[in-house]
Structures are given as C-alpha cells and as structure tokens.
Write a protein that holds these residues in place. Structure first.
Motif, PDB file in Angstrom:
ATOM      1  N   ASN A  47      -8.544   7.742   9.964  1.00 32.66           N
ATOM      2  CA  ASN A  47      -9.859   7.573  10.573  1.00 32.66           C
ATOM      3  C   ASN A  47      -9.660   7.019  11.969  1.00 32.66           C
ATOM      4  O   ASN A  47      -8.678   6.326  12.234  1.00 32.66           O
ATOM      5  CB  ASN A  47     -10.722   6.592   9.778  1.00 32.66           C
ATOM      6  CG  ASN A  47     -11.182   7.173   8.470  1.00 32.66           C
ATOM      7  OD1 ASN A  47     -10.741   6.723   7.424  1.00 32.66           O
ATOM      8  ND2 ASN A  47     -12.057   8.147   8.513  1.00 32.66           N
ATOM      9  N   CYS A  48     -10.603   7.318  12.856  1.00 37.30           N
ATOM     10  CA  CYS A  48     -10.446   6.858  14.231  1.00 37.30           C
ATOM     11  C   CYS A  48     -11.788   6.559  14.863  1.00 37.30           C
ATOM     12  O   CYS A  48     -12.842   6.948  14.360  1.00 37.30           O
ATOM     13  CB  CYS A  48      -9.699   7.896  15.063  1.00 37.30           C
ATOM     14  SG  CYS A  48     -10.507   9.509  15.125  1.00 37.30           S
ATOM     15  N   GLY A  49     -11.724   5.867  15.962  1.00 42.33           N
ATOM     16  CA  GLY A  49     -12.879   5.586  16.785  1.00 42.33           C
ATOM     17  C   GLY A  49     -12.438   5.568  18.237  1.00 42.33           C
ATOM     18  O   GLY A  49     -11.257   5.350  18.534  1.00 42.33           O
ATOM     19  N   TRP A  50     -13.352   5.793  19.143  1.00 41.19           N
ATOM     20  CA  TRP A  50     -13.043   5.846  20.581  1.00 41.19           C
ATOM     21  C   TRP A  50     -13.881   4.796  21.279  1.00 41.19           C
ATOM     22  O   TRP A  50     -15.118   4.822  21.188  1.00 41.19           O
ATOM     23  CB  TRP A  50     -13.344   7.243  21.108  1.00 41.19           C
ATOM     24  CG  TRP A  50     -13.184   7.422  22.579  1.00 41.19           C
ATOM     25  CD1 TRP A  50     -14.192   7.608  23.493  1.00 41.19           C
ATOM     26  CD2 TRP A  50     -11.971   7.458  23.328  1.00 41.19           C
ATOM     27  NE1 TRP A  50     -13.674   7.763  24.750  1.00 41.19           N
ATOM     28  CE2 TRP A  50     -12.306   7.672  24.686  1.00 41.19           C
ATOM     29  CE3 TRP A  50     -10.633   7.321  22.997  1.00 41.19           C
ATOM     30  CZ2 TRP A  50     -11.358   7.751  25.688  1.00 41.19           C
ATOM     31  CZ3 TRP A  50      -9.688   7.409  23.990  1.00 41.19           C
ATOM     32  CH2 TRP A  50     -10.040   7.632  25.320  1.00 41.19           C
ATOM     33  N   ASP A  51     -13.233   3.877  21.970  1.00 42.87           N
ATOM     34  CA  ASP A  51     -13.978   2.824  22.664  1.00 42.87           C
ATOM     35  C   ASP A  51     -14.193   3.135  24.138  1.00 42.87           C
ATOM     36  O   ASP A  51     -14.643   2.297  24.898  1.00 42.87           O
ATOM     37  CB  ASP A  51     -13.285   1.467  22.500  1.00 42.87           C
ATOM     38  CG  ASP A  51     -11.969   1.352  23.250  1.00 42.87           C
ATOM     39  OD1 ASP A  51     -11.557   2.308  23.944  1.00 42.87           O
ATOM     40  OD2 ASP A  51     -11.331   0.289  23.153  1.00 42.87           O
ATOM     41  N   GLY A  52     -13.863   4.366  24.539  1.00 48.16           N
ATOM     42  CA  GLY A  52     -14.004   4.766  25.938  1.00 48.16           C
ATOM     43  C   GLY A  52     -12.708   4.666  26.705  1.00 48.16           C
ATOM     44  O   GLY A  52     -12.566   5.248  27.780  1.00 48.16           O
ATOM     45  N   LEU A  56      -8.831   4.193  18.536  1.00 46.31           N
ATOM     46  CA  LEU A  56      -8.643   3.066  17.620  1.00 46.31           C
ATOM     47  C   LEU A  56      -8.376   3.599  16.225  1.00 46.31           C
ATOM     48  O   LEU A  56      -9.047   4.528  15.768  1.00 46.31           O
ATOM     49  CB  LEU A  56      -9.897   2.191  17.622  1.00 46.31           C
ATOM     50  CG  LEU A  56     -10.356   1.736  19.010  1.00 46.31           C
ATOM     51  CD1 LEU A  56     -11.719   1.079  18.926  1.00 46.31           C
ATOM     52  CD2 LEU A  56      -9.327   0.810  19.636  1.00 46.31           C
ATOM     53  N   LEU A  57      -7.417   2.992  15.546  1.00 41.76           N
ATOM     54  CA  LEU A  57      -7.017   3.393  14.205  1.00 41.76           C
ATOM     55  C   LEU A  57      -6.946   2.149  13.331  1.00 41.76           C
ATOM     56  O   LEU A  57      -6.759   1.045  13.839  1.00 41.76           O
ATOM     57  CB  LEU A  57      -5.634   4.053  14.237  1.00 41.76           C
ATOM     58  CG  LEU A  57      -5.403   5.138  15.286  1.00 41.76           C
ATOM     59  CD1 LEU A  57      -3.921   5.474  15.385  1.00 41.76           C
ATOM     60  CD2 LEU A  57      -6.209   6.374  14.939  1.00 41.76           C
ATOM     61  N   HIS A  58      -7.067   2.326  12.037  1.00 35.69           N
ATOM     62  CA  HIS A  58      -6.876   1.182  11.140  1.00 35.69           C
ATOM     63  C   HIS A  58      -6.177   1.654   9.879  1.00 35.69           C
ATOM     64  O   HIS A  58      -6.185   2.836   9.543  1.00 35.69           O
ATOM     65  CB  HIS A  58      -8.209   0.501  10.801  1.00 35.69           C
ATOM     66  CG  HIS A  58      -9.012   1.248   9.793  1.00 35.69           C
ATOM     67  ND1 HIS A  58      -8.926   1.010   8.445  1.00 35.69           N
ATOM     68  CD2 HIS A  58      -9.903   2.241   9.935  1.00 35.69           C
ATOM     69  CE1 HIS A  58      -9.733   1.827   7.806  1.00 35.69           C
ATOM     70  NE2 HIS A  58     -10.339   2.601   8.689  1.00 35.69           N
TER      71      HIS A  58
END
Length: 165
Positions: A47-52, A56-58
């Motif tokens: 899973n990932c996220g983008w902070d700009g 980001l991974l966990h």
C-alpha cells in the motif's frame, strides 16, 4: 542521466507532464517495490500514499524486505492504472493499454512518532478515503515501519489511453 536512467524507447507513449505523474502517484493505492538482496532481485506489493514529495509505504517491523532495505535502501517502484487487456483475433492483435509510473530512489525509515502519524494518515487517506485522521498510540506505532521513498528519477508511459489529470 544516471546509471539507471535510459531514454524511453517508445517516445510516443512517454508522459512528461510532472503534474500528471504526481496526480497518478496521488491516486495510487498499491505499488510494486523492487529491491536487491545481495545479487537476487526481490519484489513486493505494498500500500502507498503520496505526500507531494515522497511515496510513503508501511509494513511490519521485521521481515525480508526490511533486512534488504537496511543493507541497500535503493528501490525501483512501479505504479499503474487503467490497465486493460485488448483481445484480438490473432496473437499479433492482442495487447494491453495502461498508464504506468516507474521511479528509482532511496528509502528512508521514518522514526519520529509525529512524522509516522502524519505519513500513516496520508497512506490511510489515499487507500481508504473517508476514514478520519487519527493520532496513533505509541504502542500501535511500535508495530509498524513507515518508509519514505525519495525519487531521483520518475518516468511515465501511457499506451492506448490518456492519463487522467
């Protein structure tokens, strides 16, 4: 151009608009992360996220990927969207349409509790829209690792479709 960068062979599929690439990363919920374990390749879906700025991974606080990343923090990440198989009457007519972003970069481990909280909320917000932001207790934070990928190169390719802004 760095050692891992090469010009895209099929220039007609290349997407160079960085705003479009950032939007794709900002929509992604899954990515593939490739790393090198000694002389062996290793690939995981995360899973990932983008902070700009960073992807980001966990994950869990122990395991093969963390052992590898502690020894060699270089990664290659792939994100795709709008994947569609195109069937034809012959093998030559079969293809796929897709948008893909591939980036190379370096992973850093997020150790600060407030930064971990912030990054986990970015990932959750991107993967599970509508879930309210929360402050995770230290005990919960101790059970997860948060990784930030700082890209040094990003490329994007769109075949048979136009990337959504």
């Amino acid at each position: 151009m760095g050692a891992t960068e090469r010009p895209m062979r099929r220039k007609e599929y290349e997407v160079t608009d960085t705003a479009v690439i950032r939007h794709i990363l900002g929509r992604a919920t899954l990515c593939r992360v490739a790393m090198v374990d000694g002389s062996e390749p290793y690939l995981v879906t995360m899973n990932c996220g983008w902070d700009g700025e960073h992807l980001l991974l966990h994950g869990a606080i122990q395991g093969r990927k963390l052992d590898i990343l502690h020894a060699n923090p270089r990664v290659c990440v792939e994100v795709d969207e709008d994947v569609q198989l195109v069937f034809g009457a012959t093998g030559e007519e079969c293809t796929a349409n897709y948008v893909t972003v591939i980036g190379t970069g370096t992973v850093s481990f997020v150790l600060d509790s407030s930064a971990k909280n912030r990054d986990l909320n970015v990932i959750i917000g991107q993967c599970h829209p509508g879930v309210p932001k929360e402050v995770f207790p230290d005990e919960a934070l101790s059970r997860v690792v948060v990784l930030e990928v700082q890209f040094d190169h990003l490329s994007c390719k769109a075949k048979g479709t136009t990337p959504r802004p």
